[in-house]
Design an enzyme around this catalytic site. Structure first.
Site: not given
Length: 269
Positions: A143, A157
């Protein structure tokens, strides 16, 4: 467009969002597709959409048996596998850790890490022998926000996506020279169906629920390009890394961030 004609691509998390876009792009590049998703409804939709030329299976990336069955079905159907692409993941709703009940944190941590990290590790191990026969590739999903900076998600996350970077670099080292291991770090994704952990009661909360205008306002604020890419638009970055014909990239993370890391610090835009 990268020519993947003749390459057999195993793609996990392929039923929606990024994974579905990648399946569409890889198919357009000529790849033979083997698609895995945890949702039986999404698997049925994949089969209907792509037709009989693909293999579509239901399975959980946390389940070694399901991954082994997926690999074996690919070998039985197509005789080989050249590329493993991991696109599955869950989000934590960008909840600050102080907002989470402490008694729910262990279970939520386990769920996020097992899907976002362990699923990639298990897939790599299960597919290693077959990929090595073809000098194949593994391409995972990090990410651009959560792998390199704060506030790209909540703590759980963010921790999971930082871990993916470590997985890529260690596997690239351990699997060399037979298999190349890389990742792409996407930014925002249009029509993402990324959901939250059941341990926090967020399994029905989808990023698609965010109003598009609000999502675009956030994208404009933190990136340089006034654009929210679809999953398929990330396809070229994944295809370059996955391409069995290229032999120069391993242990690399492509930052597909629409200029996020190059945003202004002093000047206003």
């Amino acid at each position: 467009m990268t020519d993947l004609t003749g390459a057999v691509v195993a793609l996990t998390g392929s039923g929606s969002g990024l994974g579905l876009g990648l399946a569409q792009y890889f198919g357009d590049c000529g790849a033979t597709l083997a698609l895995l998703d945890i949702s039986s409804e999404k698997v049925a939709a994949l089969q209907e959409s792509f037709g009989d030329d693909i293999l579509a299976m239901q399975g959980d990336v946390r389940d070694i048996g399901a991954l082994t069955a997926f690999r074996d079905a690919i070998i039985t159907r197509f005789g080989r596998v050249d590329c493993l692409v991991g696109a599955q993941g869950i989000f934590d709703g960008n909840r600050p850790i102080s907002d989470l009940p402490v008694d729910k944190v262990p279970a939520a941590f386990d769920e996020v890490m097992q899907i976002n990290v362990l699923g990639y590790i298990l897939s790599a191990i299960v597919f290693r022998e077959e990929l090595a026969k073809r000098n194949g590739s593994i391409t995972l999903t990090a990410s651009s926000n959560a792998s390199y900076c704060a506030d790209g998600g909540g703590l759980l996350y963010t921790a999971s996506k930082h871990a993916v970077v470590g997985v890529v670099r260690q596997l690239a080292f351990e699997f060399a020279p037979d298999i190349r291991v890389n990742a792409v770090s996407p930014c925002g994704i249009a029509d993402s169906d990324l959901r939250g952990p059941g341990a926090l009661g967020l399994e029905s909360e989808s990023q698609n629920d965010i109003p598009k205008d609000s999502f675009m306002a956030m994208i404009r604020k933190v990136t340089l390009l006034d654009h929210l890419p679809t999953g398929a638009e990330y396809g070229p970055a994944y295809a370059i890394l996955a391409d069995p014909k290229q032999r120069i990239l391993t242990g690399e993370i492509i930052m597909a961030d629409q200029g996020l890391a190059n945003r202004p610090i002093i000047s206003s835009r």
